[in-house]
Design a protein around this motif. Structure first.
Motif, mmCIF file in Angstrom:
data_model
loop_
_atom_site.group_PDB
_atom_site.id
_atom_site.type_symbol
_atom_site.label_atom_id
_atom_site.label_comp_id
_atom_site.label_asym_id
_atom_site.label_seq_id
_atom_site.Cartn_x
_atom_site.Cartn_y
_atom_site.Cartn_z
ATOM 1 N N GLU A 9 -0.735 20.531 19.646
ATOM 2 C CA GLU A 9 -1.671 19.649 20.339
ATOM 3 C C GLU A 9 -1.690 18.257 19.739
ATOM 4 O O GLU A 9 -1.992 17.292 20.419
ATOM 5 C CB GLU A 9 -3.064 20.274 20.332
ATOM 6 N N VAL A 10 -1.377 18.143 18.452
ATOM 7 C CA VAL A 10 -1.324 16.822 17.827
ATOM 8 C C VAL A 10 -0.244 15.975 18.498
ATOM 9 O O VAL A 10 -0.438 14.783 18.770
ATOM 10 C CB VAL A 10 -1.082 16.936 16.325
ATOM 11 N N LEU A 28 -1.228 14.024 21.506
ATOM 12 C CA LEU A 28 -2.116 12.883 21.331
ATOM 13 C C LEU A 28 -1.538 11.772 20.462
ATOM 14 O O LEU A 28 -2.156 10.709 20.358
ATOM 15 C CB LEU A 28 -3.448 13.348 20.738
ATOM 16 N N ARG A 75 2.124 11.239 12.247
ATOM 17 C CA ARG A 75 1.285 12.382 11.902
ATOM 18 C C ARG A 75 0.450 12.126 10.651
ATOM 19 O O ARG A 75 -0.719 12.527 10.572
ATOM 20 C CB ARG A 75 2.133 13.630 11.716
ATOM 21 N N GLY A 98 -5.623 16.382 11.307
ATOM 22 C CA GLY A 98 -5.233 16.001 12.656
ATOM 23 C C GLY A 98 -5.408 17.111 13.672
ATOM 24 O O GLY A 98 -5.749 16.862 14.830
ATOM 25 N N GLU A 99 -5.152 18.365 13.258
ATOM 26 C CA GLU A 99 -5.296 19.469 14.213
ATOM 27 C C GLU A 99 -6.747 19.623 14.661
ATOM 28 O O GLU A 99 -7.016 19.884 15.835
ATOM 29 C CB GLU A 99 -4.788 20.764 13.587
ATOM 30 N N ALA A 159 -7.427 16.828 17.111
ATOM 31 C CA ALA A 159 -6.789 17.078 18.399
ATOM 32 C C ALA A 159 -7.604 18.087 19.212
ATOM 33 O O ALA A 159 -7.797 17.922 20.422
ATOM 34 C CB ALA A 159 -5.367 17.575 18.199
ATOM 35 N N ARG A 160 -8.074 19.147 18.527
ATOM 36 C CA ARG A 160 -8.897 20.131 19.249
ATOM 37 C C ARG A 160 -10.198 19.501 19.758
ATOM 38 O O ARG A 160 -10.680 19.827 20.847
ATOM 39 C CB ARG A 160 -9.204 21.325 18.348
ATOM 40 N N LEU A 173 -8.926 16.909 22.792
ATOM 41 C CA LEU A 173 -8.037 17.232 23.897
ATOM 42 C C LEU A 173 -8.740 17.921 25.059
ATOM 43 O O LEU A 173 -8.552 17.552 26.222
ATOM 44 C CB LEU A 173 -6.875 18.099 23.382
#
Length: 1006
Positions: A338-339, A342, A430, A446-447, A450-451, A454
């Motif tokens: 998912e990162v 984005l 990243r 970052g994860e 992203a969650r 998104l």
């Protein structure tokens, strides 16, 4: 200021701040503030955490702390509210006559300080999003005001402008804030979008005015955006001015007004929804926006604007290269990385971004804001809230969009405050994405960020797609939707059209642009979008061919098809409702073809159980009273009446609105229009003929309007009554007329007669779609032979000395609907006296008086039967035992039995007469049932056929018969034969009651 701040209790910073992404930079800032070792005591731990956050995440903010240590200290001690107030107050109090260099330094320092205060309040959650954007917007307004004052004074000193014009008010120069400044939504590193206007009339005889204001505009840009050792204030963008490629930076008011009224485009309307004066001559700015208000806020529902907004969004996507980016995915989807989706994503212009939310809210305002002024809110969050409150957006969707908007704006601010760059793109690397996640307080890296981002963005993009989508949404059109098919006729025949060759000819004519409404490329594109849904809806009708012919007639009446086709393209459920009308209700179908604006009524959000109070509040927002003149008020009233009438009729046809509630709704509508037009007409009348001090005129509704039982196509039975103090002989003019205005006084009676004629003309104004209302004034004293308006004294005298029984009967349904409150109360008293008093001749109520009244009513009914017999079996009102006899019973019994509580509505009057013992309860219920049956039947016949109902023939198609019987569904009548049998039964019972209660009772009274 220091004394005031000293009285404020010490402010406590929050303990938690986002973790630093770069600890070395955080350490450097701590060393600057706390000394070489960077050590702090326990009391400064929150401040130390703040310093680490700023220093380790934002080089720009760290630099601001170094440059403005006093401001930072005040912020930490007293909090952001006190700090902001002090900064803006100091800037506002700065003398504008100082040299330009001093003004520039002060503006730049204020910018640094407000940027620091706002950032800390944002990061620490001390302020809401509205407070953060509001503080940045207030800074921009204060800075622009100071800069404009300085430049106007400088121009006056040089002799370029007259001395009187150096102040803001009356300067003839205004700065309009547009975009995010206009909406008070500036982001952390916003440009400010401005339109600069000047008024030549404020500087008469000045030949070089354009040159002066062009130079002043250039100096304003330099003062605000030039970078020097102190930084800059704001970047300025003047491209939203009228015709930016051909006009100077400052545009004259006449040029701007002419441009918008003749060449303005949809995107400019959208931009102007957020416009407001922010500096200079504010009154001039508001006057300008009022002048171009009709350009911004269209009185009709402008669904064609959606196409323009969609095209604008497509251009943005192409420009930003959105087509080549990884897809966000659908709501609820999971993606392995998912990162990656984005990385480098534009939070403003990308899919699921800020602009999609803004476009959605702004487009809804453009569509609905002309008809519903209560929706107009320049802020995105405010607009979403108002759209939800009015049921124009689902409440859940509006709250979801608002929450996502807040999240994305917060992320946008964090991006911009790192290096004071005007960026909206998430980091493309990243490692940088992980560091930014820390600044967003996502410790999972970052994860986690992203969650967090998104899924809300997916929902935004899906909502945007749903709102702006057209066509059959991913379904392959049926073969008969391909209008170039060589076997189109046979395809249409197999689909269900009874005359396939004729159906193919109609569709071929659409394809070949034979109709004026379908000649443009845009109309053809919209037609292709709606064709599958349209033909599917027509095929669901009992007679698809008839429905198709009627839709073709509807298109043929349009001068341009874009508005209608856009409306249908973006309101898929409307296709089914229109097809139902075209298939089952010939009168409504013809009405729709003749009055296409009636469609707008179907789009007004329907509220379950809307009562009169809420309905009247909604109607009050339609803008008739605020119209600039009588003609505009009539045009607004016509649009409202056509749309609402059609909506009520279709709701009755669908079974969503019964006859009683529909009658009340139509009467509320008429009351509003009468009252609003009376107010506008009176305003215009006074401007010509002055005012009658202490006088006034009321409008009395009678008949179905008075009893609140109006049906489709009902006339308005009205009476106009005026009153004035006895010593007033003529209208009074102002002591001095305005230049060019010539008024003349009139005798009082002539004054009100002319006013009455003007009111009647407004209410019955003809138009391409027919008159606003059909008026009947014959129930006034002396009927058609009397004046159109009578004085209150004349009304009183007439009903005491000359009134006929039928006139007193008519007054049992009289209702005062408009006019001054005191006169309305007086008129109600006179009506009550006329109904319950002795009547003509002054005879006291008694047995003989009751007998004569009953005999007069019976004679009146007999005379109507002789002079106006029923025109056929469907003439519900005049049939023997029909609706007129039910109403006569209720009206005459209220005259002879005044002890019963009076009611204008027949059903309520009958129940009251039963409670008083005047008639038996069982007989009353029979009559109440008959009243409801006759009104249900007449109302459905009006909706299906209008006022001319054929006895039989081709007009009585199976869909028409089914619609009629469905409208009488509580009776469970199987077919027309059973309906006629029931009509005979009801008529017989009503006739028997009329003979017993009126004819025989009048003859038997001793």
């Amino acid at each position: 200021m220091s004394a005031d701040l000293g009285a404020v209790p010490r402010f406590r910073l929050p303990a938690a701040w986002p973790a630093p992404a770069d600890r070395s930079q955080a350490s450097q800032l701590a060393g600057f503030l706390f000394g070489p070792d960077g050590s702090t005591g326990p009391a400064d731990s929150a401040k130390a955490a703040l310093v680490a956050c700023l220093g380790g995440n934002s080089p720009y903010l760290a630099d601001l702390v170094r440059r403005e240590p006093a401001c930072f200290d005040l912020l930490c001690r007293r909090g952001p509210d006190a700090a902001l107030a002090g900064i803006l107050a100091s800037l506002d109090a700065l003398p504008a006559g100082q040299p330009g260099a001093a003004i520039a330094r002060a503006l730049r320092q204020a910018k640094r300080q407000v940027a620091l205060v706002s950032a800390v309040a944002d990061i620490g959650g001390l302020w809401s999003l509205e407070q953060v954007t509001g503080s940045l917007s207030r800074l921009a307004e204060t800075a622009l005001s100071l800069a404009v004052r300085h430049l106007l004074m400088d121009a006056a000193r040089r002799g370029e402008l007259r001395q009187a014009g150096h102040q803001d008010a009356g300067s003839g120069f205004v700065v309009l804030g547009m975009g995010k400044l206009g909406a008070r939504e500036l982001n952390y590193s916003s440009d400010i979008d401005l339109v600069l206007l000047y008024d030549p009339d404020a500087h008469p005889g000045h030949d070089e005015l354009q040159r002066v204001f062009t130079r002043l505009s250039a100096e304003l840009v330099r003062l605000m955006e030039t970078r020097d050792a102190d930084g800059y204030v704001f970047r300025m963008d003047l491209r939203l001015r009228p015709d930016p490629g051909s006009t100077p930076p400052a545009v004259s008011l006449p040029t701007a007004v002419t441009y918008y009224e003749s060449l303005g485009q949809t995107w400019e309307r959208a931009a102007l929804t957020k416009a407001r004066p922010v500096a200079g001559d504010l009154a001039l700015g508001w006057s300008f926006l009022s002048t171009i208000g009709p350009f911004i806020w269209r009185r009709h529902l402008d669904f064609a604007a959606i196409e323009d907004i969609v095209a604008m969004k497509r251009r943005i996507d192409r420009h930003r290269g959105a087509a080549g980016r990884p897809p966000l995915g659908t709501p609820g989807a999971t993606q392995a990385d998912e990162v990656a989706v984005l990385l480098g994503h534009d939070l403003k212009l990308g899919h699921g971004g800020i602009r999609e939310i803004e476009f959605l809210a702004q487009t809804m305002l453009l569509v609905w804001g002309g008809r519903a002024p209560e929706l107009r809110d320049a802020t995105t969050l405010g607009a979403l809230e108002r759209l939800a409150e009015g049921s124009y957006l689902p409440a859940g969707l509006a709250s979801d969009l608002a929450a996502t908007y807040r999240l994305l704006r917060t992320a946008e601010h964090r991006l911009q405050m790192r290096d004071d760059r005007q960026t909206h793109s998430l980091p493309g690397d990243r490692g940088e994405f992980d560091r930014f996640a820390l600044f967003m307080d996502c410790e999972g890296g970052g994860e986690a960020l992203a969650r967090r981002l998104l899924e809300p963005m997916r929902r935004v993009h899906a909502a945007f797609g749903d709102m702006f989508a057209t066509g059959p949404a991913g379904r392959e059109p049926e073969p008969f939707c391909h209008l170039d098919a060589p076997d189109l006729a046979s395809l249409l025949g197999r689909a269900g059209f009874a005359q396939p060759a004729r159906a193919a000819a109609i569709l071929g004519g659409w394809r070949d642009r034979h109709l004026r409404a379908l000649r443009s490329d845009r109309a053809q594109r919209l037609l292709r979008d709606i064709l599958p849904g349209l033909l599917a809806a027509l095929l669901e009708q009992q007679d698809p061919m008839l429905a198709l012919i009627r839709f073709d007639s509807l298109l043929a009446r349009q001068s341009t098809g874009v508005q209608l086709l856009s409306l249908l393209a973006h309101n898929a459920p409307l296709l089914g409702r229109i097809a139902g009308v075209l298939g089952a209700a010939p009168f409504l179908a013809d009405h729709l073809a003749a009055v296409p604006s009636a469609l707008e009524g179907l789009l007004v959000p329907e509220e379950d159980g809307e009562n009169s109070r809420r309905r009247r509040a909604r109607l009050a927002e339609t803008g008739i009273r605020s119209a600039s003149g009588v003609e505009e008020a009539i045009a607004r009233a016509r649009t409202l009446v056509r749309g609402e009438e059609f909506r009520f009729s279709l709701a009755q046809l669908d079974g969503r609105l019964d006859t009683d509630r529909a009658g009340i709704a139509r009467s509320d509508l008429a009351d509003h229009v009468i009252g609003a037009l009376l107010e506008v007409v009176l305003r215009a009348h006074r401007s010509r003929y002055g005012e009658v001090r202490g006088g006034g005129m009321v409008v009395v509704a009678l008949g179905k309007a008075g009893s609140r039982e109006m049906m489709a196509g009902s006339d308005l039975d009205l009476m106009l009554v005026y009153d004035h103090p006895p010593g007033i002989a003529e209208s009074m003019l102002p002591k001095r007329d305005a230049p060019g205005v010539h008024r003349r006084a009139l005798p009082v009676s002539q004054y009100y007669i002319r006013l009455a004629h003007a009111v009647i003309a407004a209410l019955s104004a003809p138009g391409l779609e027919g008159p606003l209302y059909a008026l009947d004034m014959r129930l006034r004293p002396s009927g058609s032979k009397g004046p159109v308006a009578v004085s209150l004294a004349a009304f009183r005298r007439y009903h005491a000395e000359q009134a006929w029984t039928w006139e007193r009967m008519a007054l049992t349904r009289a209702r005062v609907v408009a006019g001054p409150a005191a006169l309305r109360r007086a008129m109600r008293r006179e009506i009550a006296q006329a109904v319950t008093g002795p009547g003509a001749g002054g005879e006291a109520p008694g047995v003989a008086g009751r007998r004569r009244t009953l005999q007069a009513a019976a004679a009146m009914r007999a005379r109507v039967a002789d002079e106006r017999p029923a025109r056929g079996s469907w003439d519900i009102k005049l049939l023997e035992g029909g609706l007129l006899e039910v109403e006569f019973i209720a009206q005459v019994l209220q005259l002879v039995r005044p002890e019963a509580s009076p009611h204008q509505a027949t059903r309520l009057a009958l129940r009251s007469l039963a409670r008083s013992g005047t008639i038996g309860r069982a007989q009353a219920m029979t009559l109440v049932g008959a009243d409801r049956f006759w009104r249900d039947l007449q109302s459905m016949l009006r909706i299906l056929f209008g006022t001319q109902v054929p006895e039989a023939g081709e007009a009585w198609t199976p869909p028409v018969r089914e619609a009629l019987l469905q409208g009488l569904r509580p009776l469970r009548i199987a077919d027309l034969d059973a309906l006629r049998a029931h009509m005979r039964t009801v008529a017989s019972s009503v006739r028997a009651a009329f003979v017993e209660l009126v004819v025989d009772a009048g003859a038997q009274e001793p």
